[in-house]
Every structure is written in structure tokens, then in C-alpha cells.
Motif scaffolding. Structure first.
Motif, short mmCIF file in Angstrom:
data_model
loop_
_atom_site.label_atom_id
_atom_site.label_comp_id
_atom_site.label_asym_id
_atom_site.label_seq_id
_atom_site.Cartn_x
_atom_site.Cartn_y
_atom_site.Cartn_z
N ARG A 33 3.32 7.28 1.02
CA ARG A 33 3.66 8.45 0.32
C ARG A 33 2.83 9.39 0.87
O ARG A 33 3.17 10.85 1.15
CB ARG A 33 3.35 8.19 -0.93
N ALA A 34 1.44 9.30 1.33
CA ALA A 34 0.71 10.36 1.87
C ALA A 34 0.99 10.67 3.12
O ALA A 34 1.20 12.02 3.43
CB ALA A 34 -0.96 9.81 1.82
N GLN A 85 -0.12 3.48 -7.67
CA GLN A 85 -0.70 3.94 -6.60
C GLN A 85 0.28 5.49 -6.49
O GLN A 85 1.39 5.47 -6.06
CB GLN A 85 -0.40 3.40 -5.21
N SER A 108 -5.08 17.97 -2.92
CA SER A 108 -4.33 16.65 -3.18
C SER A 108 -5.08 15.62 -4.07
O SER A 108 -6.33 15.58 -3.89
CB SER A 108 -3.79 15.88 -1.98
N ASP A 153 -3.68 14.12 5.20
CA ASP A 153 -3.18 13.57 3.79
C ASP A 153 -3.45 12.01 4.10
O ASP A 153 -3.84 11.43 3.29
CB ASP A 153 -1.44 13.62 3.70
N ALA A 174 -5.39 8.90 1.54
CA ALA A 174 -4.91 7.72 0.71
C ALA A 174 -5.75 6.55 1.19
O ALA A 174 -6.08 5.73 0.52
CB ALA A 174 -3.46 7.63 1.48
N LEU A 184 0.78 3.89 -1.52
CA LEU A 184 0.01 5.38 -1.44
C LEU A 184 0.13 5.77 0.13
O LEU A 184 0.06 6.92 0.17
CB LEU A 184 -1.64 4.89 -2.08
N LEU A 185 -0.39 4.93 0.94
CA LEU A 185 -0.32 5.02 2.43
C LEU A 185 0.83 5.81 2.91
O LEU A 185 0.91 6.86 3.56
CB LEU A 185 -0.77 4.00 3.09
N TRP A 206 0.82 -1.38 0.10
CA TRP A 206 0.08 -0.07 0.08
C TRP A 206 0.78 1.28 0.13
O TRP A 206 0.74 2.30 0.88
CB TRP A 206 -0.76 0.07 1.31
N ALA A 241 -5.12 11.15 -4.42
CA ALA A 241 -4.90 9.99 -4.05
C ALA A 241 -5.40 9.07 -5.25
O ALA A 241 -6.47 9.33 -5.51
CB ALA A 241 -4.98 9.42 -2.54
N TYR A 256 0.20 9.62 -4.83
CA TYR A 256 -0.31 10.62 -3.95
C TYR A 256 0.07 11.90 -4.39
O TYR A 256 1.44 12.11 -4.56
CB TYR A 256 -0.08 10.30 -2.56
#
Lengths: 736, 320
Positions: B87-88, B219, B236, B158, B162, B84-85, B82, B238, B221
Motif C-alpha cells: 500500500r505504501a 496494517q 503519512s 513512502d 512502511a 502495508l508495504l 505485509w 504507517a 498506510y
């Protein structure tokens, strides 16, 4: 020797001396203490039985305090007293005031102006009580002026009028007529304003965070109605000032009054929000710039008409035109500065008052002229370096503008710049380069310092000069060590105490050359004493590592020439040279930016600055000053802006989360070139100031790089994504 | 700061139904207490009750409520499945704050609307019924979607944006038992009652965030902000997006900085699926996303900014 500096000291003595420490990139002697938390800042002195005071801000914009309900908070835990005295300041003092600024906190002139001080046993108790305090007002907020209006402006200074601006513009081959705006700025020093006041009988000691101790003593004494010789101020370490601590402000006088009344030490530390709301701002500006040039790019016409604001009766007006007066030619000129009076906190000095905002506008307009002329922006500047100050005929002292332009361009790789915008794209990012000149007036200020060559050969420098993070401790020690031929380790520097001789204070980039010259002259007097022991002329005296000799003789320990300590006070004050010769520091900025084609975000990719400011006293601290200035320039270009609510005038972004100074990730590779220079007209050190030069034009280089990258010419700082978006080219289209 | 009582919870049962305000990292709560925007009479410190592990759960992941943002962003399993998580989280705050801030605390952080944080100003979120000073004021950072006449604040975080795109759930324990809420439904729109940021009831405690099985997808962000770090999102996006045979096979988008909650619009996701990426498609997606968008003056730019940021993200996510 006369104190006033009337003719150039071109002996360049510091080039003859033998110790070899002057100019060296030495670490700051106090650096280790600072990073280890052992250098006490104003609020950190441990005073037994110290009470804590918290200022209360007005909840109206304009009016008068009618009544304060003290009783309700006096019953709260720990609360000792509530003060709202007529002596308490409603405005901070301007730099060099030397007398009480506007007093009587009960008269409210702007939102969140301090109106009272609540004192309690703990900071938390005082904070809570300050928030609970109920105040009754005679509310005249509806009469407040909230927005600066050019229609209501008055002249802030006599205009400069030479020749016929309109006529010359009409005849010019190329004309630029543009209006640039800059918002208000905050100094945002890391250390908030803080003071501990403590009385001993009728004598006051104040530990404060202040830039100019000798003036601050008079300001504080005058505010509370006592003789200056009853006031001692200690300001040994200062966590940044940038102009906001030139004069005393609310916390110092409030702590003093509370301490006198309560008979115990009182500490007042302003919150971050209070510093933003109440102390000092840089005025916003509106600047109309008109440039007329002949077909070769030589300026024939120069108009710079600026508009700023301040509170009523405040003498300070942001000196926007300061560098425009002398930087370029253009015999037909009109320079005007107008001011309107509004109900916002005091406008005053914020790092490089004048040039910080005037230079980016002028340098952006010059870039627009270069575009109109199809001329390289560096070449345009070089074609417009005047022989003497236009309209005045004053000659210049040493001036390294052309050298800085050339050296900076070379180091940066300016020849790789593409003259037209939208030529270089990397992924989502438009890449562009821009440049700007740097210029800042140079000032020599009155200063005194005492230097003692002790019987054991160690050296002591004492002056009330402050070090606001700039390197005063380092350079004053280097000057003394160089002049007296002692290793730097045997030199100690004591600063920021009003018991010491009066230095120039930290402001206007004058500390190093002014107080440094006082140290230099004190050392000269000591050298004269030593020379007598060797029967030689003082300038023939050779000193190094504690040994003394004249050329061709055997070195002897310098202590052999002494009968105990030799202490001398050195003095300098500005003289005829300040008027006869135009003194300034010069430089050039080169900047590469990336502008996101989709979002309008601008990121600086690299930046080079080249600066000439006379003799470099310490290459490390000087470089740091230049870097700091360039960082300020990036902030001014891209993010920094005080945002006032136009309905009640209060500041909405009053902390470092919302007032956006650059963070580490905003600052890329930075290069600083120090141009070799000696300016004997400026000081006996042949040095000038560098504390502000690095900001003076820097934002213009960024703005010009944005234009070169994406073809959008913004004229409203800061250049945030919202302003760029509307005019950005189609992000899916490639380079043109 | 108003004086308060302090108690330390030793296990989850101390926290559930506690009469005080729960505190973990305190990175937002303490700021608000200093400003007296929050004036709890008692704090219950939940930092010693466990809930600080990241463990597999089915094909997904259970992130304890008290896992710090720093630990979560650095966790190898999170980064693998994950990203994305991770990065956010790393797009927000600063390392010092992420070291203290927790997963549940991050979800519960409050808006940074300057009028909310200023007791002098009218604010229906802080003081119901007092009005909204942001409307007609300095509102550059405010919402363009899902606003009401009572409130135009944004949810500032953020991480939750995500989590919404990843389809994560919030696990909540209360006096009445356990319940699970999609992150996308955890925060509320302001409506008539902006004083409530989310659906957490009095006495309830967030115990974990549950991530579903990872998807093989790009993924991304993307956070647009005034400075490169330590700034809240202007907008932002996601995105969890998978391409197959030149067409978009799966798309899940969430938006931050535009609303009182992480904004999702399943219509936009559906519109994209099965289509071949093109500038025209991205425009259609933005049209749909922003059809109800409304600027307040200072934040008008967020409408074109959201459109352009969405285009940038979709271009990147669908690039060959």
C-alpha cells in the motif's frame, strides 16, 4: 459583402445545408498522427546541422548585467557561442501585441529572467555551459518590489460607478461583504516553449510553438529589425498554450539571433522550470465583493473591487471584473480594478483571463448571500438575471443562463442537496454539493481563410489559424464539408503556416467562431459560383456528397458545374454588433465533494456542467473543451498556486511535481450538457466560443460544495487541507 | 548536464567499492543530474547484477535491492503478509516511475526541498556550510520533528515509512563485509551535517531489504496529500496494530512527511499497548508524539494534521 459583421446573419444557413456533418462528434483528423508521434511539434523538425541553444537565467532579482565571462564557457566541449544581445527579449509578448515586447535581456527585472543564450553542438553541452556561465551584475535587488501591496496600487482601468453603492448597502435587507483571494497560476501547457530558427539569406523560417501566427510574425520581425514579409512561422501543431504562447517569447528571438550569427539552424527548447519561471503567470488577485439584496433576494447593490499585479509598464491587467459587468443585476454598483507593479515575471493571459478568477469569487459571494437569505443558490441566480446590461442599457444577444441552470440542476440531482452544512457524513468524509454560474465574454476577431474546391471535388482549407489541441483542424473541415456538400474524408485542412491567409489565432475562445466564419464566407463565395452554374440563388443551392441540385431537379455531380479549381478567400472582422449587443457565453456548474473530517483533504466526487455557447460545431471537441475547463476549475479550487519566495521573489514550485495540476485520480465522473443555441449576433455560424467557458466559475462550485459539506467557508484559493483544518468540526462528532 | 563516464557492473563485486555513483532506476538521480544538483563524474549501472528477486528467508522475506517498486507492490507474498508495504509503495509516485524505481534506490532518494534542488539557494545538504534557505522561506512541505538549525528537509518517500513500521532491516555489503541496519535507523537526522541522508558508507551497496515474519495485525498506510495521487505526503502514518479483547495488544507506528527520516517513537507504541481505544487515548498518543514538534511557519499546520491523521488511523485500526 462587407468584411465587418454589422447585422445578425439569421439565415442559419448551416441548419439548411444537407451534408449533416456540422455539429457531429467527429474525431480530430490529426488525432491519429498525434498519438502515433507523427505530428511534428516545433522542436521535432529534423534540421540538418542544427545547433542547440539553452537560455541562462539571472541569479539576481533586479539590476543589470555588467559582464559575461564568455571565454570560460567557449572553451568547454562543443560550445559555439554565447549571446546576450540587446534584441533578446526580457519579457514575453502579450497576446495581440504585433510588435516587439520589452527587449534587452541585460536589464534584469525579475528572478531567473533570461539574460543570455549559450549555443553548443548538443543540448547537454549547452545546458552544462549555461549553468557554468559566470555573470557579473550591477545588483539592485534590494530595490526590487517582491510582494504586491494594495497600498501602492494604481487604477488599471476606469472604475464603473452607478448609483449609490454605500447607500444601497445600508438600505439592503441582506448584505455580504467579503474578500476573496486567488494566487498566481501557470498555464502549464504540456509542450514547453520551443523554436527552431533557420535563415536563408535574409529570410527567416521559425518553427515555433505559438498561438497567433500573424501577430507572432510581426513581433519576431520587429524584434530583430527585419520586414515582416521576410519571416515565415510554422506552428502546425501546438501542445497546449492557454495564453502563454499568444505572443512570442524568449526562445524564439534568441534562436533567431543565434541562427543569424552562426549561419546554421538553432533550436532553443525551454526547460519546464524556465517556462514556469520566465514566460507568463496569471496575476494573483485580492477581491472585495459587496452584495446587497432586498428580502426577495434581488440585488440592489454590487461592489467588486479587485487588485492585481504586473511588471512596470506592462499594459495587461487581469480583467477580473469582466463578467461582473453584465452577469447579474444590482443598479447601484462600483467595480474597480487596481494594479501594483512588482518584480515578478510578466502577468498575462492564462486561460480565461478575468473570469477564471473573478467568477469563482463572485459565485462564492453569491453562495454566501444565498445562505444569508435562506434561498436556494440556483433560485438566487435566476432572480438576478437582468433585462439589459446594468448601467449600460445594452441588450443581450442569445443568453442561455437560466436554461443551463435548470438543465444542469436536473441532470445533477440538485434537489437532493441538503441546504445546511454538515448534514451528510460517509465514514470519515463530509459530503456536500455546490453550484456556480458560468459566464465568459464572447469575442469575434478578424480572420481570413482560403477554401479551394478542387476540380476533383476535394476540399482544401488553408489559414494560419493554429490548433492548440482545441480541435481547429476538425471544425474548420466540418464547416467547409457542410457548406460545400462533400464528405469529411474529402476535406483537408492545413493550418499554422504564415504563408496561408491570416486566421484569428487561438486565444480568447475566438478561433472557432472567427476563423470558422472566414471559412464559411469563403465557402459562400464558392457556393455562389456553383449556383451560377445551376441558375439559382446561392441559398437555394443544395449540395450533398458531391452532388448539386435545386429543389425539384435531378442532382448532378458538382464537378460538372466547375471549370477547374475554385479558390476563394473568406474574411470577417468585428463590426457594430460587438458594441450594440452584449455577447457572452453562459452555463452552470454543479459539484459534489467529499471533505475528510480528519485531514481536510477535499476530493471532488462528481461534477456537471451545462453550457450554452451558440451552435455546437463538433460535439466531441466542444465537450472536451468544457471538460478541460472544469478540470482547470478543480485545480484552481484545490491545488494550483504559484509560490514565490518573499525574500528574493523567485518561484519555488516550478515544475509539475510541485505545481499541482489535477491528476487523473483527482477527476471523477464528469458530465457535460451542451445547451442547444443559435446566436446570430455572434457570428454567421451562430456560434460562439467555448475554449474557456468551462473554467469560468468552476472553482466557485467546488468552494461552495466544501462549505455545504463541512461548514467551513474558505475565501483563499486554493482550498488545501492546511487551510481547512483549523475550522473543521470535531471529526468524532457526527452530522449535526 | 555535466558529461560523465558510464560503466556497467556485471556483478556485485563490481559495485562494491566502485569509484562512480551507482545508478539503478535513476528516477531521482537523473533529475538531479539535469539540474546539476548531482554532478557525478562516473556512473556505475547496477541494473544487470541480479538482486532482483523476492524470496522467502526464514519466516520473513528477502526483497532484492533491485526489485522494482512495481514488482514489490504486486508480489503475492508481500500483499499477503505485509500489505502495508504494498500500500505504501502504491501511494507513491506514478506507475511509470514505479516500473523503473528500485527498492534500494527508493531508500536512497533525496529530499524534494525546493532549495536543495535549486543551485542558487543556500542549502547545507547540497553545499555544506552555505546555510538553509528553507528556514524563513517557503517551507510548507518541511519537517516538524528532529530538525536542526542546519536543515529542515523531509525524507520524501513512502516505502521506507512502511518498512520502518514493519521492523524491516537493510542488508548492506561493503569492502569490510556484510552488515544489517534496521530501516528505522538507516536514515539520519540532519544535525550538524545534513549532507548525509543515511548511514551508508562510501563503497557500500544495499543488497536487500529483509522483512521479519508477518504479524496478524491490521496494517494501514494513510497518506495525506494535496492531490489524490502523484504528490508527496504532507503527513503519512504507517500502522501495524493488533487488537485483543477490546484492547490494543500490539502497535507499531511510523510517520512520513514530518522528519528527515521515517519517524518512529517507541514511547507512543508503548503508550498504546494494553489500552482501550478512545479519543482521549489517541490525544495522549499525539501529545507524546508531537511534544517536541516545531513548525517553521509554512508547515505549522503539520502539527495539528499529524495529530488528526494519527487519530484517524488509530480509530480505523482499532474499530470493531
Amino acid at each position: 459583402m462587407k468584411d465587418s459583421y454589422d447585422s445578425p446573419d439569421d439565415r442559419n444557413l448551416l441548419d439548411q445545408t444537407r451534408q449533416g456533418v456540422i455539429g457531429q462528434p467527429l474525431d480530430r483528423p490529426e488525432g491519429r498522427l498525434k498519438v502515433a508521434g507523427q505530428a511534428p511539434y516545433a522542436a521535432e523538425y529534423d534540421r540538418p546541422d542544427c545547433a542547440e541553444g539553452v537560455l541562462v537565467g539571472a541569479t539576481i532579482t533586479k539590476g543589470r548585467v555588467k559582464a559575461i565571462n564568455r571565454d570560460a564557457v567557449l572553451g568547454m566541449p562543443g560550445v559555439l557561442a554565447v549571446f546576450s544581445a540587446p534584441e533578446m527579449l526580457r519579457r514575453a509578448a502579450q497576446g495581440g501585441a504585433g510588435e516587439a515586447p520589452m527587449q534587452d535581456v541585460r536589464q534584469v527585472e525579475f528572478p531567473l529572467q533570461p539574460i543570455a543564450l549559450v549555443v553548443a553542438e548538443t543540448f547537454e553541452q549547452a545546458t552544462h555551459a549555461a549553468k557554468a556561465l559566470v555573470v557579473e551584475y550591477d545588483d539592485q535587488s534590494s530595490k526590487a518590489v517582491l510582494v504586491p501591496s494594495p497600498g501602492r496600487a494604481e487604477p488599471a482601468k476606469d472604475p464603473t460607478e452607478n448609483g449609490d453603492l454605500e447607500g444601497a448597502l445600508k438600505d439592503a435587507a441582506h448584505v455580504v461583504d467579503v474578500t476573496y483571494t486567488t494566487p498566481g497560476h501557470a498555464s502549464a501547457a504540456m509542450e514547453p516553449h520551443a523554436a527552431i530558427a533557420e535563415w536563408d539569406g535574409d529570410s527567416l523560417t521559425l518553427h515555433g510553438s505559438l498561438q497567433m501566427v500573424k501577430y507572432n510574425v510581426d513581433e519576431l520581425a520587429d524584434s530583430v529589425g527585419i520586414p515582416s514579409d521576410r519571416v515565415r512561422i510554422v506552428s502546425a501543431y501546438v501542445g497546449g498554450g492557454f495564453g502563454s504562447k499568444l505572443g512570442i517569447s524568449h526562445e524564439a528571438v534568441a534562436a533567431t539571433i543565434a541562427s543569424r550569427q552562426l549561419g546554421r539552424p538553432v533550436r532553443v527548447v525551454m526547460t519546464r522550470q524556465q517556462v514556469f519561471q520566465a514566460v507568463m503567470r496569471r496575476s494573483e488577485t485580492v477581491q472585495r465583493i459587496r452584495l446587497g439584496a432586498d428580502s426577495d433576494g434581488r440585488l440592489t447593490a454590487l461592489g467588486h473591487e479587485a487588485f492585481v499585479s504586473n511588471l512596470p509598464e506592462e499594459s495587461f491587467s487581469e480583467p477580473v471584473l469582466q463578467a461582473t459587468q453584465f452577469l447579474y443585476g444590482g443598479e447601484n454598483r462600483r467595480l474597480t480594478l487596481n494594479i501594483s507593479r512588482i518584480n515578478r515575471l510578466t502577468a498575462g493571459s492564462v486561460r480565461a483571463p478575468g473570469e477564471a478568477v473573478g467568477m469563482p469569487a463572485l459565485e462564492s459571494a453569491m453562495d454566501e448571500l444565498a445562505v444569508a437569505l435562506h434561498l436556494d443558490p440556483v433560485e438566487l441566480r435566476k432572480r438576478n438575471v437582468p433585462d439589459q446590461v446594468p448601467g449600460e442599457g445594452t441588450p443581450y444577444s442569445s443568453r442561455k443562463l437560466v436554461e443551463a441552470l435548470d438543465a444542469g440542476a436536473r441532470a445533477f440531482g440538485w434537489d437532493r442537496r441538503r441546504p445546511l452544512p454538515c448534514q451528510q457524513r460517509e465514514g470519515e468524509w463530509w459530503i456536500g454539493m455546490g453550484m456556480a454560474s458560468a459566464a465568459r465574454v464572447n469575442i469575434l476577431a478578424k480572420a481570413e481563410a482560403r477554401v479551394t474546391l478542387r476540380g476533383d471535388g476535394t476540399v482544401l482549407v488553408e489559414t494560419d489559424q493554429t490548433d492548440i489541441g482545441t480541435g481547429s483542424y476538425a471544425i474548420l473541415g466540418q464547416i467547409a464539408a457542410e457548406m460545400l456538400g462533400q464528405p469529411i474524408e474529402r476535406t483537408s485542412v492545413h493550418l499554422g503556416d504564415s504563408l496561408f491567409p491570416q486566421g484569428a489565432g487561438s486565444g480568447g475562445s475566438w478561433a472557432a467562431s472567427s476563423t470558422g466564419s472566414a471559412v464559411f464566407r469563403a465557402c459562400e463565395a464558392i457556393r455562389a459560383e456553383l449556383a451560377r452554374g445551376l441558375n439559382c440563388a446561392p441559398d437555394d443551392l443544395q449540395l450533398r456528397d458531391g452532388m448539386a441540385w435545386v429543389e425539384g431537379t435531378e442532382p448532378r455531380p458538382v464537378t460538372d458545374l466547375m471549370d477547374g479549381d475554385i479558390a476563394r478567400i473568406g474574411r470577417i472582422e468585428p463590426g457594430e454588433l460587438m458594441e450594440k449587443v452584449k455577447q457572452a457565453t453562459y452555463g452552470a456548474f454543479f459539484c459534489e465533494v467529499a471533505v475528510n473530517a480528519f485531514t481536510g483533504e477535499t476530493r471532488v466526487r462528481r461534477m456537471t456542467g451545462a453550457f450554452g455557447f451558440g451552435r455546437v460545431l463538433n460535439a466531441k471537441t466542444a465537450r472536451s473543451q468544457c471538460l478541460g475547463g472544469m478540470v482547470w476549475g478543480i485545480g484552481m479550487a484545490l491545488t494550483e498556486e504559484l509560490q514565490f519566495d518573499h525574500r528574493d521573489g523567485h518561484l519555488t514550485n516550478h515544475d509539475l511535481a510541485e505545481y499541482h495540476v489535477p491528476v487523473h485520480r483527482d477527476i471523477p465522473e464528469m458530465e457535460v450538457l451542451l445547451i442547444e443555441e443559435r446566436d446570430a449576433a455572434a457570428s454567421p455560424l451562430q456560434a460562439k466560443g467555448v475554449g474557456e467557458l468551462g473554467i469560468c466559475g468552476a472553482a466557485g462550485a467546488v468552494a461552495n460544495a466544501i462549505y455545504n459539506a463541512c461548514g467551513v467557508r474558505l475565501r483563499d484559493f486554493p482550498m488545501t487541507p492546511d487551510k481547512l483544518l483549523a475550522d473543521l468540526p470535531d471529526p468524532f462528532a457526527g452530522p449535526t | 548536464m555535466k558529461a560523465f563516464d558510464y560503466a556497467r557492473a556485471t556483478d556485485l563485486s563490481d559495485a562494491i567499492g566502485a569509484s562512480g555513483c551507482l545508478i539503478a532506476g535513476g528516477t531521482n538521480l537523473l533529475d538531479l543530474m539535469k539540474l546539476e544538483v548531482e554532478t557525478p563524474s562516473a556512473l556505475v549501472d547496477i541494473t544487470r547484477i541480479g538482486l532482483n528477486e523476492i524470496v522467502p528467508e526464514g519466516d520473513g522475506l528477502r526483497i532484492g535491492a533491485l526489485v522494482t517498486n512495481a514488482a514489490c507492490a504486486a508480489d503475492p507474498a508481500v500483499r499477503r503478509g505485509w500489505p502495508l508495504l504494498s500500500r505504501a509503495i502504491l501511494a507513491g509516485a506514478s506507475p511509470q516511475l514505479r516500473n523503473k524505481a528500485t527498492t534500494a534506490g527508493n531508500l536512497c532518494q533525496r529530499t524534494r526541498c525546493s532549495y536543495f534542488m535549486d543551485n542558487r539557494s543556500a542549502c547545507n545538504k547540497r553545499q555544506p556550510g552555505s546555510g538553509c534557505a528553507a528556514i524563513g522561506g517557503i517551507n510548507r512541505n518541511h519537517a516538524i520533528l528532529g530538525t536542526s538549525d542546519a536543515c529542515i528537509a523531509t525524507y520524501p518517500g513512502d516505502m521506507a515509512v512502511a518498512l520502518a513500521a514493519l521492523g524491516a532491516q537493510v542488508e548492506i555489503e561493503g569492502p569490510g563485509g556484510t552488515r544489517h541496519i534496521p530501516v528505522a535507523d538507516f536514515h539520519r537526522l540532519p544535525g550538524e551535517d545534513p549532507s548525509r541522508d543515511n548511514v551508508l558508507e562510501v563503497g557500500e551497496v544495499i543488497t536487500a531489504v529483509l522483512l521479519p515474519a508477518p504479524v496478524e495485525a491490521r496494517q494501514i498506510y494513510r497518506k495525506v496529500r494535496d492531490r489524490a495521487s502523484y504528490a508527496f505526503a504532507l503527513v503519512s502514518v504507517a500502522a501495524v496494530l493488533r487488537m485483543q479483547d477490546g484492547a490494543i495488544a500490539q502497535a507499531k507506528l511510523a510517520f512520513g512527511g514530518v522528519a528527515h527520516k521515517p519517524w518512529i517513537d517507541p514511547r507512543v507504541d508503548s503508550l498504546l499497548v494494553g489500552e482501550t481505544p478512545s479519543k482521549a487515548l489517541f490525544d495522549k498518543a499525539a501529545d507524546l508524539l508531537l511534544e517536541g514538534a516545531e513548525g517553521q511557519g509554512g508547515n505549522d499546520f503539520k502539527i495539528p494534521l499529524a495529530r488528526r491523521t494519527l487519530a484517524a488511523v488509530l480509530a480505523e485500526a482499532t474499530a470493531e
